[in-house]
Design an enzyme around this catalytic site. Structure first.
Site, PDB file in Angstrom:
ATOM      1  CD  GLU A 166      34.310  37.550  36.706  1.00  0.00           C
ATOM      2  OE1 GLU A 166      33.487  38.272  37.005  1.00  0.00           O
ATOM      3  OE2 GLU A 166      35.066  37.697  35.664  1.00  0.00           O
ATOM      4  CE  LYS A 192      39.779  45.726  40.516  1.00  0.00           C
ATOM      5  NZ  LYS A 192      40.511  45.602  39.421  1.00  0.00           N
ATOM      6  CE1 TYR A 219      41.184  40.397  37.625  1.00  0.00           C
ATOM      7  CE2 TYR A 219      41.969  39.808  40.013  1.00  0.00           C
ATOM      8  CZ  TYR A 219      41.156  40.340  39.180  1.00  0.00           C
ATOM      9  OH  TYR A 219      40.375  41.453  39.632  1.00  0.00           O
ATOM     10  CG  HIS A 230      36.089  42.242  38.725  1.00  0.00           C
ATOM     11  ND1 HIS A 230      37.078  42.020  37.611  1.00  0.00           N
ATOM     12  CD2 HIS A 230      35.285  41.605  38.601  1.00  0.00           C
ATOM     13  CE1 HIS A 230      36.407  41.124  36.872  1.00  0.00           C
ATOM     14  NE2 HIS A 230      35.120  40.518  37.486  1.00  0.00           N
ATOM     15  CG  ASN A 280      40.763  49.120  38.296  1.00  0.00           C
ATOM     16  OD1 ASN A 280      40.501  48.444  39.150  1.00  0.00           O
ATOM     17  ND2 ASN A 280      40.650  48.893  37.142  1.00  0.00           N
TER      18      ASN A 280
HETATM   19  P1  GDP Z   1      38.455  45.720  33.625  1.00  0.00           P
HETATM   20  O1  GDP Z   1      37.792  44.514  33.028  1.00  0.00           O
HETATM   21  O2  GDP Z   1      38.261  47.210  33.552  1.00  0.00           O
HETATM   22  O3  GDP Z   1      38.641  45.224  35.176  1.00  0.00           O
HETATM   23  O4  GDP Z   1      40.057  45.443  33.059  1.00  0.00           O
HETATM   24  P2  GDP Z   1      40.787  44.111  32.628  1.00  0.00           P
HETATM   25  O5  GDP Z   1      39.971  42.921  32.498  1.00  0.00           O
HETATM   26  O6  GDP Z   1      41.382  44.499  31.217  1.00  0.00           O
HETATM   27  O7  GDP Z   1      41.878  44.062  33.574  1.00  0.00           O
HETATM   28  C1  GDP Z   1      41.555  43.375  34.850  1.00  0.00           C
HETATM   29  C2  GDP Z   1      42.271  44.213  35.779  1.00  0.00           C
HETATM   30  O8  GDP Z   1      43.966  44.105  35.550  1.00  0.00           O
HETATM   31  C3  GDP Z   1      42.036  45.958  35.764  1.00  0.00           C
HETATM   32  O9  GDP Z   1      40.983  46.021  36.549  1.00  0.00           O
HETATM   33  C4  GDP Z   1      43.478  46.432  36.410  1.00  0.00           C
HETATM   34  O10 GDP Z   1      43.290  46.451  37.861  1.00  0.00           O
HETATM   35  C5  GDP Z   1      44.385  45.470  36.003  1.00  0.00           C
HETATM   36  N1  GDP Z   1      45.058  45.844  34.882  1.00  0.00           N
HETATM   37  C6  GDP Z   1      44.450  45.845  33.551  1.00  0.00           C
HETATM   38  N2  GDP Z   1      45.467  46.415  32.432  1.00  0.00           N
HETATM   39  C7  GDP Z   1      46.584  46.677  33.356  1.00  0.00           C
HETATM   40  C8  GDP Z   1      47.688  47.691  33.102  1.00  0.00           C
HETATM   41  O11 GDP Z   1      47.867  48.025  31.765  1.00  0.00           O
HETATM   42  N3  GDP Z   1      48.519  47.967  33.826  1.00  0.00           N
HETATM   43  C9  GDP Z   1      48.120  47.589  35.350  1.00  0.00           C
HETATM   44  N4  GDP Z   1      49.016  47.813  36.299  1.00  0.00           N
HETATM   45  N5  GDP Z   1      47.092  47.072  35.842  1.00  0.00           N
HETATM   46  C10 GDP Z   1      46.261  46.349  34.775  1.00  0.00           C
END
Ligand code: GDP
Length: 139
Positions: A128, A11, A51, A117, A114
């Protein structure tokens, strides 16, 4: 190929901080083969499409703003049980909860920023991978 590959994105903030090479090294050490790789900058339309499943969630706008804020590095990673094993290697979505030695524990700043991905299912890995790479770009 199903079950044999996953898609990762380094990222923007991690790219900016120079973590691309150390992250790719951890991926190599983790037993993954990089079968496609490129650096690009998401435009808003593509980031929103990528997304789509998160549209409407409270963090969606912030996530899009962040993902278009600078270049990203995208790769297809091959290994048996790639999706599951890569999720283990990256750790929890929230770096504060990520296990010691995981990519997010080492290189992430926050839930939004974070570092990486990783696809969450074989079906999404396939979607993807073809989102970013043509057949001619996969080796
Ligand atoms: P991942 O699969 O671990 O990447 O998580 P998800 O698919 O649930 O979410 C996609 C991305 O959205 C995450 O990698 C984070 O960058 C962001 N994200 C998810 N949940 C949150 C949240 O509660 N707050 C914020 N700020 N970003 C989030």
């Amino acid at each position: 190929m199903n079950g044999r590959y996953t898609l990762t994105i380094v990222k923007p903030r991690a790219v900016e901080k120079g973590y691309t090479a150390p992250i790719l090294n951890m991926i190599h050490e983790g037993g993954f083969r990089i079968s496609a790789l490129k650096m690009l900058r998401f435009n808003r339309d593509d980031a929103e499409r990528f997304y789509e499943v998160h549209r409407g969630r409270p963090f969606y706008e912030g996530l899009i703003e962040f993902m278009i804020s600078g270049p990203i590095v995208v790769a297809i990673l091959e290994k048996e049980h790639a999706v599951e094993d890569f999720r283990k290697l990256i750790g929890n979505t929230d770096p504060a909860l990520a296990e010691e030695g995981t990519i997010r524990k080492l290189y992430a700043e926050s839930v939004r920023s974070n570092a990486v991905h990783g696809s969450d299912s074989d079906e999404n890995a396939a979607r993807e991978a073809s989102f970013f790479f043509s057949t001619a770009e996969r080796f």
